[in-house]
Write a protein that holds these residues in place. Structure first.
Motif: not given
Ligand code: ZN
Length: 203
Positions: A11, A142, A183, A185
Motif C-alpha cells: 500500500c 493497516d 505509510e 496508516w
C-alpha cells in the motif's frame, strides 16, 4: 523453490524508484525472474520473520473495517486490542483493514495487474515484491483510512502519542531521502525496537 511464497501489497503511495543496477536480488512471478530494484534491495525478510499462517488469530470484529477477517500473531492481537480499548477510552476509534497478507492472494494481485498491462517495475513502486512486506510477518496492521490523509486524522495523532506504549511503531515514516514512500496508516508491532528507541516514529 524460487517462486516465492508470497506477494504482499505494501500500500505504498509512490516510491519513485527505478530498477537498480548492482542489486542482484530477484523474485520469480509466473515463471519470470524480476530484479527487485533499489527500492527493495536488502529488505528481503528473513524466513524466520515470516509468520506461520496456521498460528495466527483473528482481530475482534469490532476493531475491523466492515467485518473484514484480519489475522495477526496472538501477541499482536492482544497488544492491539489493549491499544484499541485505550484509544476508545479517549474517543478514538482504531479500526484495522489489513493484517497478515496471504501469499497466494497477493501473488494473484501482481500477476493480474501484469496481465492487465502493468509492468513489474512500475508495480513495485506500490506493491512489495514477494518476501519483502512487513505484512508477511503477521506483525503489521493497516488502519482506516489507509491512505495519505491518515496523517491528518485524530487517530494518527493518538498513535503518535500512545502507540509505543503498546509496542507499535510507525515503521514506514517519512523518508528524508524521498526514496521510500510514507505509510502513516501502517503500524508494526515490534516492542523490542520501541524499547530501545522510545520515539522511532518521530519525523
Ligand atoms: Zn501496510
Amino acid at each position: 523453490m524460487k517462486l516465492i511464497l508470497a506477494v504482499f501489497v505494501l500500500c505504498v503511495a509512490v516510491a519513485g524508484s527505478t530498477v537498480a543496477e548492482g542489486c542482484d536480488e530477484t523474485v520469480v512471478i509466473d515463471s519470470v525472474e524480476y530484479n527487485v530494484g533499489e527500492r527493495w534491495c536488502g529488505q528481503r525478510l528473513d524466513s524466520t520473520a515470516v509468520a506461520d499462517p496456521t498460528t495466527l488469530v483473528r482481530i475482534p470484529e469490532q476493531f475491523c473495517f466492515e467485518q473484514f477477517r484480519i489475522y495477526v500473531r496472538p501477541v499482536v492481537r492482544d497488544a492491539f486490542v489493549l491499544m484499541a480499548e485505550a484509544a476508545a477510552a479517549d474517543s478514538v476509534d482504531l479500526i484495522a483493514d489489513s493484517g497478515f497478507r496471504s501469499a497466494t492472494f497477493q501473488a494473484r494481485i501482481i500477476s493480474r495487474r501484469m496481465e492487465e498491462g502493468d509492468t513489474f517495475e512500475r508495480l513495485i513502486r506500490f506493491v512489495a515484491p514477494p518476501g519483502y512486506s512487513q505484512h508477511e510477518t503477521g506483525r503489521a496492521l493497516d488502519l482506516v483510512p489507509s491512505e495519505a490523509r491518515f496523517v491528518y486524522t485524530p487517530v494518527y495523532e493518538w498513535l503518535k502519542e500512545n502507540a509505543a506504549e503498546f509496542g507499535f511503531v510507525e515503521s514506514l515514516p517519512e523518508d528524508t531521502s524521498g526514496f521510500a514512500a510514507r505509510e502513516s496508516w501502517h503500524w508494526y508491532y515490534l516492542p523490542e525496537i520501541v524499547e530501545s528507541n522510545p520515539s522511532p516514529a518521530t519525523d
